[in-house]
Design an enzyme around this catalytic site. Sequence first.
Site, PDB file in Angstrom:
ATOM      1  N   PRO A  91       0.812  -1.222   0.000  1.00 52.07           N
ATOM      2  CA  PRO A  91       0.000   0.000   0.000  1.00 52.07           C
ATOM      3  C   PRO A  91       0.844   1.271   0.000  1.00 52.07           C
ATOM      4  O   PRO A  91       0.337   2.345  -0.312  1.00 52.07           O
ATOM      5  CB  PRO A  91      -0.809  -0.104   1.308  1.00 52.07           C
ATOM      6  CG  PRO A  91      -0.750  -1.545   1.704  1.00 52.07           C
ATOM      7  CD  PRO A  91       0.542  -2.069   1.189  1.00 52.07           C
ATOM      8  N   GLU A 118       2.409  -7.596   8.863  1.00 54.75           N
ATOM      9  CA  GLU A 118       2.418  -6.128   8.732  1.00 54.75           C
ATOM     10  C   GLU A 118       3.315  -5.676   7.585  1.00 54.75           C
ATOM     11  O   GLU A 118       3.501  -4.477   7.368  1.00 54.75           O
ATOM     12  CB  GLU A 118       2.881  -5.470  10.038  1.00 54.75           C
ATOM     13  CG  GLU A 118       2.068  -5.868  11.264  1.00 54.75           C
ATOM     14  CD  GLU A 118       0.574  -5.660  11.071  1.00 54.75           C
ATOM     15  OE1 GLU A 118       0.176  -4.573  10.621  1.00 54.75           O
ATOM     16  OE2 GLU A 118      -0.182  -6.610  11.366  1.00 54.75           O
ATOM     17  N   ARG A 156      -1.470  -9.892 -20.610  1.00 57.20           N
ATOM     18  CA  ARG A 156      -2.329  -9.342 -21.666  1.00 57.20           C
ATOM     19  C   ARG A 156      -1.579  -8.415 -22.614  1.00 57.20           C
ATOM     20  O   ARG A 156      -2.036  -8.204 -23.743  1.00 57.20           O
ATOM     21  CB  ARG A 156      -3.475  -8.531 -21.062  1.00 57.20           C
ATOM     22  CG  ARG A 156      -4.461  -9.302 -20.259  1.00 57.20           C
ATOM     23  CD  ARG A 156      -5.418  -8.356 -19.560  1.00 57.20           C
ATOM     24  NE  ARG A 156      -6.115  -7.492 -20.522  1.00 57.20           N
ATOM     25  CZ  ARG A 156      -7.155  -7.872 -21.236  1.00 57.20           C
ATOM     26  NH1 ARG A 156      -7.633  -9.087 -21.096  1.00 57.20           N
ATOM     27  NH2 ARG A 156      -7.714  -7.051 -22.082  1.00 57.20           N
ATOM     28  N   ASP A 171      -4.629  -0.685 -26.803  1.00 50.25           N
ATOM     29  CA  ASP A 171      -3.694   0.380 -27.125  1.00 50.25           C
ATOM     30  C   ASP A 171      -4.307   1.747 -26.906  1.00 50.25           C
ATOM     31  O   ASP A 171      -3.674   2.633 -26.357  1.00 50.25           O
ATOM     32  CB  ASP A 171      -3.238   0.272 -28.577  1.00 50.25           C
ATOM     33  CG  ASP A 171      -2.228  -0.845 -28.737  1.00 50.25           C
ATOM     34  OD1 ASP A 171      -1.996  -1.250 -29.893  1.00 50.25           O
ATOM     35  OD2 ASP A 171      -1.687  -1.322 -27.737  1.00 50.25           O
TER      36      ASP A 171
HETATM   37  C1  4G4 Z   1       3.205  -4.751   2.277  1.00 43.54           C
HETATM   38  C2  4G4 Z   1       2.965  -4.190   3.517  1.00 43.54           C
HETATM   39  C3  4G4 Z   1      -0.598  -4.505  -1.681  1.00 43.54           C
HETATM   40  C4  4G4 Z   1       2.281  -5.638   1.726  1.00 43.54           C
HETATM   41  C5  4G4 Z   1       1.846  -4.533   4.215  1.00 43.54           C
HETATM   42  C6  4G4 Z   1      -0.342  -5.405  -0.656  1.00 43.54           C
HETATM   43  C7  4G4 Z   1      -2.542  -3.803  -0.531  1.00 43.54           C
HETATM   44  C8  4G4 Z   1      -1.703  -3.687  -1.612  1.00 43.54           C
HETATM   45  C9  4G4 Z   1       1.147  -6.007   2.419  1.00 43.54           C
HETATM   46  C10 4G4 Z   1       0.915  -5.419   3.681  1.00 43.54           C
HETATM   47  C11 4G4 Z   1      -1.220  -5.450   0.411  1.00 43.54           C
HETATM   48  C12 4G4 Z   1      -2.002  -2.717  -2.706  1.00 43.54           C
HETATM   49  C13 4G4 Z   1      -0.469  -7.045   4.874  1.00 43.54           C
HETATM   50  C14 4G4 Z   1      -1.006  -4.641   4.966  1.00 43.54           C
HETATM   51  C15 4G4 Z   1       0.186  -6.951   1.793  1.00 43.54           C
HETATM   52  N1  4G4 Z   1      -2.310  -4.654   0.445  1.00 43.54           N
HETATM   53  N2  4G4 Z   1      -2.844  -1.712  -2.455  1.00 43.54           N
HETATM   54  N3  4G4 Z   1      -1.061  -6.289   1.489  1.00 43.54           N
HETATM   55  N4  4G4 Z   1      -0.219  -5.725   4.430  1.00 43.54           N
HETATM   56  O1  4G4 Z   1      -1.448  -2.831  -3.775  1.00 43.54           O
END
Ligand code: 4G4
Length: 250
Positions: A91, A118, A156, A171
């Site tokens: 995220p 986490e 794809r 495209d």
């Molecule tokens: C990294 C840090 C990607 C990855 C924390 C991964 C949403 C996305 C994760 C976490 C993800 C996105 C477990 C909170 C794995 N969540 N928006 N989760 N968590 O691309």
Amino acid sequence: MHIDVITLFPELVSAVSEYGVVGRALQRQTVSLGLINPRDYSDLPHDRVDDRPYGGGPGMVMQYAPLHAAIEDARASSPGKQATKVVYLSPQGERLDQTAIREFGRSAHLVLLCGRYEGIDERLVQADVDEEWSLGDYVLSGGELAAMVVIDAIVRTLPGVLGDEQSAWQDSFEQGLLDYPHYTRPESIQGLDVPPVLISGDHAEIERWRLKQALGRTYLRRPDLIEKRQLSEQEQQLLEEFLAEQSSSI
Ligand code: 4G4
């Protein structure tokens, strides 16, 4: 192209290879998929790969050592030892779009790193990760579903995976527009009719109508995309037509 996924849930990720467009591309060897479980690289009892966060607080953090070993193994097995791009899906990453997906498709070896708990020890991000990307502003329980989305979107774009007709409109989406509306039989549903131009047989008119709808929908739903994109004289005129038709129909 070869894609390795580093994941605690390889069986979850393998589902992406069993269906549809991605399944066929793997069968035809346009792309190959490797699944690497960091648990197999743990030296700890019960193959542990996580530990408590420094500074306290809830949850666990994925440790550097097994993930680093998994990445090194992926690099070593890289087909033809080409440059490997290591991508962490989180995220906190930059927002993914079709341009980033296209760029991934140009690399011969991609490693997708899936976080759980986490997330992973930040020093792994510093030492081994080339790019950190996010699907959008929401949180998943793990990076696996994000990796599957990325794999599908990349495959794809690879040459020969989609037929010519489908890739042609993809495209134009890459030029920054939403898709036009689609219709199939029957011609009328609850008094809602297929736009007559689509059954006229006039292919030039149909193309013009579709571009007009794509421009109009993008303007109404995603004005940010219109701002990013310079409209040509003809596109500007089509958008004005769309808006005029819209206000005359309410
Ligand atoms: C990294 C840090 C990607 C990855 C924390 C991964 C949403 C996305 C994760 C976490 C993800 C996105 C477990 C909170 C794995 N969540 N928006 N989760 N968590 O691309």
